[in-house]
Design a protein around this motif. Structure first.
Motif, PDB file in Angstrom:
ATOM      1  N   GLY A   1       0.825  -1.203   0.000  1.00 38.88           N
ATOM      2  CA  GLY A   1       0.000   0.000   0.000  1.00 38.88           C
ATOM      3  C   GLY A   1       0.863   1.258   0.000  1.00 38.88           C
ATOM      4  N   VAL A   2       1.898   1.256   0.830  1.00 33.38           N
ATOM      5  CA  VAL A   2       2.800   2.417   0.910  1.00 33.38           C
ATOM      6  C   VAL A   2       3.429   2.669  -0.468  1.00 33.38           C
ATOM      7  CG1 VAL A   2       5.001   3.223   1.877  1.00 33.38           C
ATOM      8  CG2 VAL A   2       3.269   2.257   3.382  1.00 33.38           C
ATOM      9  N   MET A   3       3.785   1.596  -1.186  1.00 29.33           N
ATOM     10  CA  MET A   3       4.372   1.773  -2.525  1.00 29.33           C
ATOM     11  C   MET A   3       3.394   2.469  -3.470  1.00 29.33           C
ATOM     12  SD  MET A   3       6.435  -1.774  -3.029  1.00 29.33           S
ATOM     13  CE  MET A   3       7.693  -2.232  -1.840  1.00 29.33           C
ATOM     14  N   GLN A   4       2.122   2.101  -3.363  1.00 26.81           N
ATOM     15  CA  GLN A   4       1.114   2.771  -4.214  1.00 26.81           C
ATOM     16  C   GLN A   4       0.960   4.236  -3.819  1.00 26.81           C
ATOM     17  OE1 GLN A   4      -2.625   0.245  -4.695  1.00 26.81           O
ATOM     18  NE2 GLN A   4      -1.453  -1.013  -3.280  1.00 26.81           N
TER      19      GLN A   4
ATOM     20  N   SER B   1      -4.176  -6.710  -2.006  1.00 31.08           N
ATOM     21  CA  SER B   1      -5.535  -7.247  -1.859  1.00 31.08           C
ATOM     22  C   SER B   1      -5.514  -8.742  -1.570  1.00 31.08           C
ATOM     23  CB  SER B   1      -6.350  -7.009  -3.133  1.00 31.08           C
ATOM     24  OG  SER B   1      -6.481  -5.639  -3.354  1.00 31.08           O
ATOM     25  N   GLY B   2      -4.580  -9.463  -2.201  1.00 36.27           N
ATOM     26  CA  GLY B   2      -4.478 -10.912  -1.987  1.00 36.27           C
ATOM     27  C   GLY B   2      -4.173 -11.229  -0.534  1.00 36.27           C
ATOM     28  N   SER B   3      -3.269 -10.475   0.039  1.00 35.65           N
ATOM     29  CA  SER B   3      -2.870 -10.727   1.413  1.00 35.65           C
ATOM     30  C   SER B   3      -4.003 -10.379   2.384  1.00 35.65           C
ATOM     31  CB  SER B   3      -1.614  -9.899   1.715  1.00 35.65           C
ATOM     32  OG  SER B   3      -0.996 -10.382   2.856  1.00 35.65           O
ATOM     33  N   LEU B   4      -4.646  -9.239   2.133  1.00 35.62           N
ATOM     34  CA  LEU B   4      -5.773  -8.845   2.992  1.00 35.62           C
ATOM     35  C   LEU B   4      -6.912  -9.854   2.878  1.00 35.62           C
ATOM     36  CD1 LEU B   4      -5.974  -4.993   2.304  1.00 35.62           C
ATOM     37  CD2 LEU B   4      -5.018  -6.126   4.324  1.00 35.62           C
ATOM     38  N   ALA B   5      -7.157 -10.325   1.653  1.00 38.80           N
ATOM     39  CA  ALA B   5      -8.260 -11.280   1.446  1.00 38.80           C
ATOM     40  C   ALA B   5      -8.001 -12.572   2.222  1.00 38.80           C
ATOM     41  CB  ALA B   5      -8.440 -11.568  -0.040  1.00 38.80           C
ATOM     42  N   ALA B   6      -6.739 -12.987   2.282  1.00 36.95           N
ATOM     43  CA  ALA B   6      -6.412 -14.216   3.013  1.00 36.95           C
ATOM     44  C   ALA B   6      -6.673 -14.036   4.514  1.00 36.95           C
ATOM     45  CB  ALA B   6      -4.951 -14.599   2.761  1.00 36.95           C
ATOM     46  N   ILE B   7      -6.318 -12.863   5.046  1.00 33.75           N
ATOM     47  CA  ILE B   7      -6.578 -12.615   6.483  1.00 33.75           C
ATOM     48  C   ILE B   7      -8.090 -12.537   6.713  1.00 33.75           C
ATOM     49  CG2 ILE B   7      -6.120 -11.122   8.462  1.00 33.75           C
ATOM     50  CD1 ILE B   7      -3.727  -9.960   6.930  1.00 33.75           C
ATOM     51  N   ASP B   8      -8.774 -11.863   5.785  1.00 36.25           N
ATOM     52  CA  ASP B   8     -10.225 -11.697   5.896  1.00 36.25           C
ATOM     53  C   ASP B   8     -10.933 -13.060   5.906  1.00 36.25           C
ATOM     54  OD1 ASP B   8     -12.456  -9.624   5.738  1.00 36.25           O
ATOM     55  OD2 ASP B   8     -12.987 -10.991   4.106  1.00 36.25           O
TER      56      ASP B   8
ATOM     57  N   ARG C   1      -8.774   3.588   0.121  1.00 29.68           N
ATOM     58  CA  ARG C   1     -10.212   3.275   0.148  1.00 29.68           C
ATOM     59  C   ARG C   1     -10.470   1.789  -0.101  1.00 29.68           C
ATOM     60  NH1 ARG C   1     -10.293   7.121   2.565  1.00 29.68           N
ATOM     61  NH2 ARG C   1     -10.375   9.239   1.859  1.00 29.68           N
ATOM     62  N   ILE C   2      -9.786   0.943   0.623  1.00 33.59           N
ATOM     63  CA  ILE C   2      -9.915  -0.495   0.335  1.00 33.59           C
ATOM     64  C   ILE C   2     -11.290  -1.047   0.664  1.00 33.59           C
ATOM     65  CG2 ILE C   2      -7.476  -1.158   0.438  1.00 33.59           C
ATOM     66  CD1 ILE C   2      -8.186  -2.142   3.328  1.00 33.59           C
ATOM     67  N   ALA C   3     -12.027  -0.375   1.551  1.00 37.67           N
ATOM     68  CA  ALA C   3     -13.358  -0.900   1.894  1.00 37.67           C
ATOM     69  C   ALA C   3     -14.286  -0.844   0.677  1.00 37.67           C
ATOM     70  CB  ALA C   3     -13.959  -0.136   3.061  1.00 37.67           C
ATOM     71  N   ALA C   4     -13.924   0.015  -0.307  1.00 40.25           N
ATOM     72  CA  ALA C   4     -14.746   0.109  -1.522  1.00 40.25           C
ATOM     73  C   ALA C   4     -14.211  -0.814  -2.616  1.00 40.25           C
ATOM     74  CB  ALA C   4     -14.751   1.544  -2.016  1.00 40.25           C
ATOM     75  N   ASP C   5     -13.200  -1.618  -2.293  1.00 42.55           N
ATOM     76  CA  ASP C   5     -12.584  -2.533  -3.267  1.00 42.55           C
ATOM     77  C   ASP C   5     -13.614  -3.566  -3.730  1.00 42.55           C
ATOM     78  OD1 ASP C   5     -10.547  -4.668  -4.238  1.00 42.55           O
ATOM     79  OD2 ASP C   5      -9.301  -2.986  -3.585  1.00 42.55           O
ATOM     80  N   PRO C   6     -13.526  -4.006  -5.013  1.00 36.79           N
ATOM     81  CA  PRO C   6     -14.442  -5.082  -5.438  1.00 36.79           C
ATOM     82  C   PRO C   6     -14.311  -6.332  -4.564  1.00 36.79           C
ATOM     83  CG  PRO C   6     -13.094  -4.277  -7.285  1.00 36.79           C
ATOM     84  CD  PRO C   6     -12.682  -3.506  -6.072  1.00 36.79           C
ATOM     85  N   VAL C   7     -13.100  -6.590  -4.055  1.00 38.86           N
ATOM     86  CA  VAL C   7     -12.960  -7.662  -3.058  1.00 38.86           C
ATOM     87  C   VAL C   7     -13.330  -6.987  -1.734  1.00 38.86           C
ATOM     88  CG1 VAL C   7     -11.376  -9.318  -2.023  1.00 38.86           C
ATOM     89  CG2 VAL C   7     -10.907  -8.409  -4.298  1.00 38.86           C
ATOM     90  N   VAL C   8     -14.420  -7.442  -1.113  1.00 37.88           N
ATOM     91  CA  VAL C   8     -14.857  -6.728   0.101  1.00 37.88           C
ATOM     92  C   VAL C   8     -14.248  -7.395   1.331  1.00 37.88           C
ATOM     93  CG1 VAL C   8     -16.860  -5.976   1.420  1.00 37.88           C
ATOM     94  CG2 VAL C   8     -16.975  -6.078  -1.060  1.00 37.88           C
ATOM     95  N   PHE C   9     -13.606  -6.573   2.157  1.00 39.62           N
ATOM     96  CA  PHE C   9     -12.932  -7.106   3.341  1.00 39.62           C
ATOM     97  C   PHE C   9     -13.814  -6.887   4.569  1.00 39.62           C
ATOM     98  CE2 PHE C   9      -9.615  -5.338   0.462  1.00 39.62           C
ATOM     99  CZ  PHE C   9      -9.154  -6.558  -0.015  1.00 39.62           C
ATOM    100  N   GLN C  10     -14.930  -7.647   4.601  1.00 41.00           N
ATOM    101  CA  GLN C  10     -15.933  -7.374   5.623  1.00 41.00           C
ATOM    102  C   GLN C  10     -15.471  -7.741   7.038  1.00 41.00           C
ATOM    103  OE1 GLN C  10     -19.624  -9.183   4.388  1.00 41.00           O
ATOM    104  NE2 GLN C  10     -20.381  -7.143   3.901  1.00 41.00           N
ATOM    105  N   SER C  11     -14.855  -8.909   7.158  1.00 38.05           N
ATOM    106  CA  SER C  11     -14.438  -9.351   8.496  1.00 38.05           C
ATOM    107  C   SER C  11     -13.345  -8.438   9.033  1.00 38.05           C
ATOM    108  CB  SER C  11     -13.937 -10.795   8.446  1.00 38.05           C
ATOM    109  OG  SER C  11     -14.924 -11.616   7.890  1.00 38.05           O
TER     110      SER C  11
END
Ligand SMILES: N[C@@H](CCC(=O)N[C@@H](CS)C(=O)NCC(=O)O)C(=O)O
Length: 212
Positions: free
Chosen positions: A105-108, A133-140, A176-186
């Motif tokens: 994220g910092v790189m972006q 997103s891949g890493s966050l999705a795995a934690i989620d 704004r990752i909460a608006a990402d098509p991959v939703v990180f609800q948990s």
């Protein structure tokens, strides 16, 4: 002790929250990696934050190494990490996934902050986003299967929860990752639970990324 770095950094913030929870007093040098670069380099040759100056005058860098020092100082009864075994491995692995996502994220963010528009390379930004997103999705996914009302590991808040919440908040403020098509609800639920705690509120500094 002196903690160098602004709380809009998830790496600095997870250290600050840990020190507050462990009741380890510190002074805060609210220095920016942009305008205070030279000052930071006097304490850390990499010019990065967090940097922690210990009471013995040692300069520690890398949030993981700093947390390791604080954990050792806290001792086994106050430690915010499982002592050993599968739970400790799980906590460390979740933290590695979260800090890895934060670095991507910092790189972006730096692509926008430090590079003129005509020098930006979109395929690189896209690659970082996929990794993040891949890493966050795995934690989620892990937390969703475990149950969103649970802490990530064991039965109390650990460094894993602190880290994941700081990272989620930072990435949501900046990208704004909460608006990402991959939703990180948990992840969002866990972060909201953490952000409601006084120790999180005391260190909450929103990061506003310039548009573009
Ligand atoms: N792996 C490092 C990452 C620290 C990091 O990326 N800090 C950023 C601020 S969020 C920084 O110092 N950036 C300045 C730079 O790298 O030039 C840690 O965990 O401490």
């Amino acid at each position: 002790m002196l903690l160098i770095g602004m709380f809009d950094s998830p790496f600095v913030r997870r250290v600050a929250i840990t020190m507050k929870l462990l009741e380890m007093p510190f002074e805060h040098a609210n220095w920016s990696v942009g305008k205070d670069f030279d000052r930071i380099r006097e304490y850390n040759p990499l010019g990065r934050v967090p940097t922690l100056v210990t009471d013995d005058g040692e300069n520690l860098m890398e949030s993981a190494a700093i947390l390791d020092y604080l954990d050792e100082r806290a001792g086994p009864d106050r430690s915010l990490l499982p002592r050993a075994g599968a739970e400790r491995r799980k906590a460390l692995n979740l933290m590695a996934m979260a800090t890895g996502a934060a670095e991507k994220g910092v790189m972006q963010v730096y692509e926008r902050v430090f590079r003129p528009e005509e020098k930006r390379h979109q395929p690189w930004v896209d690659r970082c986003r996929v990794q993040m997103s891949g890493s966050l999705a795995a934690i989620d996914r892990y937390l969703g299967e475990r149950g969103v009302s649970q802490w990530l590991v064991g039965k109390r808040m650990t460094l894993a929860d602190i880290t994941v919440a700081c990272v989620f908040t930072f990435l949501n403020d900046t990208l704004r990752i909460a608006a990402d098509p991959v939703v990180f609800q948990s992840l969002g639920t866990l972060a909201a639970r953490c952000e409601a705690l006084p120790v999180f509120q005391e260190t909450r500094v929103p990061f506003f990324l310039p548009a573009g």
